[in-house]
Design a protein around this motif. Structure first.
Motif, short mmCIF file in Angstrom:
data_model
loop_
_atom_site.label_atom_id
_atom_site.label_comp_id
_atom_site.label_asym_id
_atom_site.label_seq_id
_atom_site.Cartn_x
_atom_site.Cartn_y
_atom_site.Cartn_z
N MET A 46 6.40 0.15 -4.42
CA MET A 46 6.48 -0.97 -4.69
C MET A 46 7.99 -1.70 -4.22
SD MET A 46 6.15 -3.14 -8.60
CE MET A 46 4.36 -3.05 -8.47
N ILE A 47 7.97 -2.61 -3.51
CA ILE A 47 9.28 -3.17 -2.83
C ILE A 47 10.01 -4.29 -3.53
CG2 ILE A 47 10.40 -4.03 -0.74
CD1 ILE A 47 8.84 -1.04 -0.62
N PHE A 48 11.39 -4.35 -3.91
CA PHE A 48 11.86 -5.34 -4.62
C PHE A 48 12.81 -6.19 -4.03
CE2 PHE A 48 10.06 -2.49 -7.60
CZ PHE A 48 9.68 -3.19 -8.68
N ALA A 49 12.87 -7.42 -4.10
CA ALA A 49 13.82 -8.36 -3.69
C ALA A 49 15.30 -7.91 -4.19
CB ALA A 49 13.52 -9.83 -3.76
N SER A 50 15.60 -7.62 -5.32
CA SER A 50 16.72 -7.48 -5.60
C SER A 50 16.80 -5.81 -6.19
CB SER A 50 16.71 -8.30 -6.99
OG SER A 50 17.83 -7.73 -7.97
N GLU A 79 5.13 -3.91 -16.79
CA GLU A 79 6.67 -4.09 -16.87
C GLU A 79 7.18 -4.98 -15.93
OE1 GLU A 79 8.54 -2.77 -19.38
OE2 GLU A 79 6.79 -2.08 -20.48
N VAL A 80 6.66 -5.22 -14.71
CA VAL A 80 7.06 -6.37 -13.69
C VAL A 80 6.88 -7.55 -14.16
CG1 VAL A 80 6.52 -7.20 -11.43
CG2 VAL A 80 6.53 -4.45 -11.68
N LYS A 81 5.67 -7.70 -14.87
CA LYS A 81 5.57 -9.10 -15.41
C LYS A 81 6.45 -9.37 -16.42
CE LYS A 81 0.77 -9.60 -14.36
NZ LYS A 81 -0.72 -9.74 -14.55
N LYS A 82 6.76 -8.40 -17.53
CA LYS A 82 7.66 -8.54 -18.58
C LYS A 82 9.05 -8.90 -18.10
CE LYS A 82 7.09 -5.46 -21.91
NZ LYS A 82 7.27 -4.10 -22.56
N ILE A 83 9.58 -8.38 -16.95
CA ILE A 83 10.94 -8.81 -16.71
C ILE A 83 11.04 -9.58 -15.33
CG2 ILE A 83 11.77 -6.36 -17.08
CD1 ILE A 83 11.99 -5.76 -14.32
N ASN A 84 9.88 -10.22 -15.23
CA ASN A 84 9.74 -11.35 -14.37
C ASN A 84 10.34 -10.70 -12.81
OD1 ASN A 84 8.30 -13.80 -13.40
ND2 ASN A 84 10.48 -14.89 -13.92
N ALA A 85 10.13 -9.57 -12.51
CA ALA A 85 10.70 -9.23 -11.12
C ALA A 85 10.06 -9.80 -9.83
CB ALA A 85 10.64 -7.60 -11.09
N SER A 86 10.74 -9.90 -8.94
CA SER A 86 10.21 -10.64 -7.50
C SER A 86 9.90 -9.20 -6.77
CB SER A 86 11.44 -11.13 -6.98
OG SER A 86 11.09 -11.87 -5.76
N VAL A 87 8.69 -9.14 -6.67
CA VAL A 87 8.04 -7.99 -5.92
C VAL A 87 7.63 -8.50 -4.32
CG1 VAL A 87 6.40 -6.30 -5.74
CG2 VAL A 87 7.06 -6.96 -7.86
N ARG A 88 8.27 -7.78 -3.52
CA ARG A 88 8.16 -8.25 -2.02
C ARG A 88 6.81 -7.68 -1.36
NH1 ARG A 88 13.78 -8.33 1.01
NH2 ARG A 88 14.66 -10.27 0.12
N GLY A 89 6.30 -6.56 -1.97
CA GLY A 89 5.02 -5.94 -1.63
C GLY A 89 4.69 -4.67 -2.25
N VAL A 90 3.32 -4.20 -2.23
CA VAL A 90 3.06 -3.01 -2.82
C VAL A 90 1.92 -2.29 -1.62
CG1 VAL A 90 1.54 -2.10 -4.50
CG2 VAL A 90 2.74 -3.86 -5.11
N ILE A 98 0.02 1.39 3.62
CA ILE A 98 -1.03 0.35 3.95
C ILE A 98 -0.84 -0.69 2.69
CG2 ILE A 98 -3.52 0.22 3.54
CD1 ILE A 98 -2.95 3.51 4.02
N LYS A 99 -0.64 -1.87 3.13
CA LYS A 99 -0.30 -2.95 2.40
C LYS A 99 -1.50 -3.57 1.42
CE LYS A 99 2.13 -7.16 1.92
NZ LYS A 99 3.22 -8.26 2.47
N ILE A 100 -1.20 -3.37 0.12
CA ILE A 100 -2.14 -3.63 -0.82
C ILE A 100 -1.98 -5.07 -1.36
CG2 ILE A 100 -3.04 -3.23 -3.21
CD1 ILE A 100 -3.72 -1.10 -0.91
N VAL A 101 -0.52 -5.67 -1.71
CA VAL A 101 -0.16 -6.79 -2.11
C VAL A 101 0.98 -7.35 -1.39
CG1 VAL A 101 0.62 -8.05 -4.15
CG2 VAL A 101 -0.98 -6.27 -4.34
#
Length: 88
Positions: free
Chosen positions: A9-13, A61-72, A85-88
């Motif tokens: 899971m890739i994050f913006a921050s 947990e991602v939803k709980k902290i409102n993280a900005s996910v760039r991709g899964v 292989i990109k999922i999201v």
């Protein structure tokens, strides 16, 4: 973890990724905190590798902290290299 059971899971921050990583460790999940592979993003961003069986907890947990996910991505091994292989 088997190679086909691993996701990244890739994050913006960096700070969001680090915080999430620590929260997942507190839940005793087997996770890795890594630089984003060049094949799928900027090497200056951070990512978390996790086991597919932990997906529900990771998403909660991602939803709980409102993280900005760039991709899964699903991690797939092709001989000595990894493919993503990109999922999201």
């Amino acid at each position: 973890m088997g190679d086909d059971d691993r996701y990244i899971m890739i994050f913006a921050s960096h700070s969001q990724a680090a915080f999430l990583y620590n929260e997942l460790l507190k839940k005793s999940l087997k996770v890795e905190f890594v630089s984003t592979p060049a094949k799928i993003g900027s090497s200056c961003s951070k990512a978390i590798i996790f086991n597919f069986s932990d997906t529900k907890t990771v998403v909660e947990e991602v939803k709980k902290i409102n993280a900005s996910v760039r991709g899964v991505y699903r991690i797939s091994r092709k001989e000595k290299e990894f493919d993503y292989i990109k999922i999201v």
